[in-house]
Write an enzyme that holds these catalytic residues in place. Structure first.
Site, PDB file in Angstrom:
ATOM      1  N   LYS A 112     -27.064  43.050  63.711  1.00 54.71           N
ATOM      2  CA  LYS A 112     -28.398  43.633  63.826  1.00 54.71           C
ATOM      3  C   LYS A 112     -28.892  43.486  65.253  1.00 54.71           C
ATOM      4  CE  LYS A 112     -33.138  43.301  62.014  1.00 54.71           C
ATOM      5  NZ  LYS A 112     -33.992  42.732  60.952  1.00 54.71           N
TER       6      LYS A 112
ATOM      7  N   LYS B  33     -27.591  38.512  64.337  1.00 51.56           N
ATOM      8  CA  LYS B  33     -28.690  39.294  64.893  1.00 51.56           C
ATOM      9  C   LYS B  33     -29.004  38.802  66.296  1.00 51.56           C
ATOM     10  CE  LYS B  33     -33.642  40.070  63.867  1.00 51.56           C
ATOM     11  NZ  LYS B  33     -34.695  39.872  62.844  1.00 51.56           N
TER      12      LYS B  33
ATOM     13  N   ASP C  20     -33.724  36.780  57.286  1.00 47.46           N
ATOM     14  CA  ASP C  20     -33.356  36.692  58.702  1.00 47.46           C
ATOM     15  C   ASP C  20     -33.752  35.293  59.182  1.00 47.46           C
ATOM     16  OD1 ASP C  20     -33.210  39.439  58.097  1.00 47.46           O
ATOM     17  OD2 ASP C  20     -33.772  40.030  60.135  1.00 47.46           O
TER      18      ASP C  20
END
Length: 213
Positions: free
Chosen positions: A180, A151, A89
């Site tokens: 996400k 995300k 991430d």
């Protein structure tokens, strides 16, 4: 639908101890969460703790600001991959985005994706700092850089995930990338609302609470 299959069980606090990370991993294995998400320094420990399970290991890099040099981000990714992280991430460089340095953003994402190869790359947009058009643009740049997912948030900004941001992101990436939702999602009802809006993964430190609900 089993909510546990959407959850990245997350612990990113700067004060997180080895004992805290150990508890996180044991909870993830017990409840069958999709992944644990930790800071890069805890990747070796987390991998050892989840080794005999189906739980994936995600590591954050360039966290939480995203403003460090590309070379620094790449080195952090190399460390995580060398210690068997399954997913990364990364935080997008917001200053570059607002400066119009779009090619640098695409290149950075491409280089990091190349390092992790078949692993999953999620790019954190920190949507609280972006306009609707900037969210759309950031999503487009992520797709051009071959990111697997976009995300919402680090959880360290002034606002976390919002349903509005998720819908904008879904309209922007369609079926070409996962989404996400992360930041401020603390109960089962809210998590399900985000999934209905288009999220394919939920980042939360409240996974156990959701399972008990």
């Amino acid at each position: 639908m089993y909510l546990k299959q959407y959850i990245d069980h997350t612990l990113l606090k700067p004060t997180a101890t080895e004992a805290d990370v150990t508890a996180l991993c044991k909870e993830a294995v017990h409840y069958g969460f999709y992944a644990v998400c930790v800071n890069s320094c805890y990747v070796p420990l987390a991998k050892e703790l989840i080794r005999d399970s189906k739980v994936k290991l995600a590591a954050v890099i360039g966290f939480p600001l995203g403003a460090m040099a590309t070379e620094a981000k790449i080195r952090e990714v190399e460390y995580c991959v060398a210690h068997s992280a399954d997913e990364i991430d990364m935080v997008i460089n917001l200053g570059w985005l607002k400066s119009g340095r779009y090619n640098e953003i695409i290149s950075e994402i491409e280089q990091i994706k190349k390092v992790i190869d078949k692993g999953t790359l999620k790019v954190i947009l920190e949507t609280c700092y972006l306009s609707e058009k900037e969210i759309q643009l950031a999503c487009e740049l992520c797709l051009k850089g071959n990111a697997d997912m976009v995300k919402t948030s680090t959880g360290f900004g002034p606002e976390g995930a919002t349903l509005k941001a998720i819908r904008i992101m879904k309209d922007s990436v369609g079926d070409n990338a996962g989404i996400k939702a992360s930041g401020g999602i603390r109960d089962r009802k809210t998590a399900l609302e985000f999934i209905k809006a288009g999220a394919s993964r939920i980042g939360t430190s409240s996974g156990v609470k959701m399972m008990e609900e």
